[in-house]
Design a protein around this motif. Structure first.
Motif, PDB file in Angstrom:
ATOM      1  N   HIS A  22      33.383  22.431  49.567  1.00 43.04           N
ATOM      2  CA  HIS A  22      34.979  22.509  49.558  1.00 43.04           C
ATOM      3  C   HIS A  22      35.456  21.308  50.031  1.00 43.04           C
ATOM      4  O   HIS A  22      36.536  20.581  49.420  1.00 43.04           O
ATOM      5  CB  HIS A  22      35.529  23.457  50.353  1.00 43.04           C
ATOM      6  CG  HIS A  22      35.778  25.034  49.712  1.00 43.04           C
ATOM      7  ND1 HIS A  22      34.806  25.969  50.310  1.00 43.04           N
ATOM      8  CD2 HIS A  22      36.441  25.236  48.567  1.00 43.04           C
ATOM      9  CE1 HIS A  22      34.969  27.109  49.218  1.00 43.04           C
ATOM     10  NE2 HIS A  22      35.995  26.430  48.712  1.00 43.04           N
ATOM     11  N   GLN A  25      35.314  18.614  47.439  1.00 43.09           N
ATOM     12  CA  GLN A  25      36.329  19.030  46.265  1.00 43.09           C
ATOM     13  C   GLN A  25      37.602  18.432  46.903  1.00 43.09           C
ATOM     14  O   GLN A  25      38.461  17.989  46.177  1.00 43.09           O
ATOM     15  CB  GLN A  25      36.413  20.366  46.469  1.00 43.09           C
ATOM     16  CG  GLN A  25      37.601  20.861  45.340  1.00 43.09           C
ATOM     17  CD  GLN A  25      38.045  22.227  45.624  1.00 43.09           C
ATOM     18  OE1 GLN A  25      37.948  22.786  46.855  1.00 43.09           O
ATOM     19  NE2 GLN A  25      38.127  23.021  44.604  1.00 43.09           N
ATOM     20  N   PRO A  78      30.051  19.288  44.479  1.00 43.79           N
ATOM     21  CA  PRO A  78      31.650  19.766  44.822  1.00 43.79           C
ATOM     22  C   PRO A  78      32.012  20.966  43.971  1.00 43.79           C
ATOM     23  O   PRO A  78      31.600  20.975  43.073  1.00 43.79           O
ATOM     24  CB  PRO A  78      32.470  18.749  44.595  1.00 43.79           C
ATOM     25  CG  PRO A  78      31.720  17.748  43.633  1.00 43.79           C
ATOM     26  CD  PRO A  78      30.184  18.050  43.613  1.00 43.79           C
ATOM     27  N   LYS A  79      33.051  21.547  44.662  1.00 42.39           N
ATOM     28  CA  LYS A  79      33.671  22.808  43.795  1.00 42.39           C
ATOM     29  C   LYS A  79      34.554  22.238  42.906  1.00 42.39           C
ATOM     30  O   LYS A  79      34.865  20.901  43.225  1.00 42.39           O
ATOM     31  CB  LYS A  79      34.655  23.573  44.810  1.00 42.39           C
ATOM     32  CG  LYS A  79      33.744  24.460  45.993  1.00 42.39           C
ATOM     33  CD  LYS A  79      33.567  25.650  45.508  1.00 42.39           C
ATOM     34  CE  LYS A  79      32.764  26.514  46.377  1.00 42.39           C
ATOM     35  NZ  LYS A  79      32.086  27.439  46.026  1.00 42.39           N
ATOM     36  N   VAL A  81      37.327  20.496  40.900  1.00 43.75           N
ATOM     37  CA  VAL A  81      38.794  20.039  41.216  1.00 43.75           C
ATOM     38  C   VAL A  81      39.754  20.452  39.939  1.00 43.75           C
ATOM     39  O   VAL A  81      39.540  20.135  38.779  1.00 43.75           O
ATOM     40  CB  VAL A  81      38.941  18.697  41.363  1.00 43.75           C
ATOM     41  CG1 VAL A  81      40.116  18.144  41.860  1.00 43.75           C
ATOM     42  CG2 VAL A  81      37.886  18.313  42.663  1.00 43.75           C
TER      43      VAL A  81
END
Ligand code: FE2
Ligand code: FE2
Length: 162
Positions: A22, A25, A78-79, A81
């Motif tokens: 998170h 992100q 990353p998550k 975007v």
């Protein structure tokens, strides 16, 4: 009521890895949004988003140290975007992400404390202070009340579950 506060150190490391995804992100989101937000009414918030980007990087440096301390390898993905051409929608994505982050870190502080990891809880508390500032900045830019996210996991926005 003790929803998920009793976690093993192993599970805590996994949860921190999600937090790291998170944070990664958030860095990307704020880097991009701060540079593409245009229009006189968004100049102040664009400058604030640049500050957020740097603070998210600080967080992304703190979390892996905790994961390493717990004996796990930090995650590198990353998550995703979300992006939008619409400024308000961009700010809304940011606000939703911050709401989720605040809920997660509140859980994390409780979980760290349940494990007796008070120093780690303190580090996360300090991150939490900044995340709440981000939330306030975004809600203010959207002209909204700051959302109450004290409702626990069931109050999470749907975007969290992916
Ligand atoms: Fe952060
Ligand atoms: Fe944030």
């Amino acid at each position: 009521m003790a929803d998920g506060n009793d976690v093993s150190r192993e599970h805590l490391a996994e949860l921190l890895n999600e937090d790291l995804a998170h944070e990664s992100q958030a860095i990307i989101g704020y880097v991009v949004y701060s540079q593409v937000l245009s229009g006189a009414q968004y100049m102040d918030i664009a400058a604030q988003l640049e500050i957020h980007a740097k603070q998210e990087l600080d967080h992304a440096l703190i979390i892996p140290r905790q994961i390493d301390y717990l004996g796990k390898m930090p995650a590198v993905t990353p998550k995703p975007v979300r992006t939008s051409k619409d400024a308000k929608e961009m700010l809304r994505f940011d606000l939703e992400n911050e709401n989720d982050t605040i809920r997660n870190y509140r859980d994390r502080v409780r979980q760290c404390e349940a494990l007796g990891e008070f120093a780690m809880a303190e580090q996360i508390r300090q991150i939490l202070v900044q995340e709440q500032d981000h939330q306030i900045d975004l809600a203010t830019a959207l002209g909204e009340e700051v959302p109450d996210v004290s409702g626990g996991p069931q109050g999470r926005t749907p975007s969290k579950r992916q």
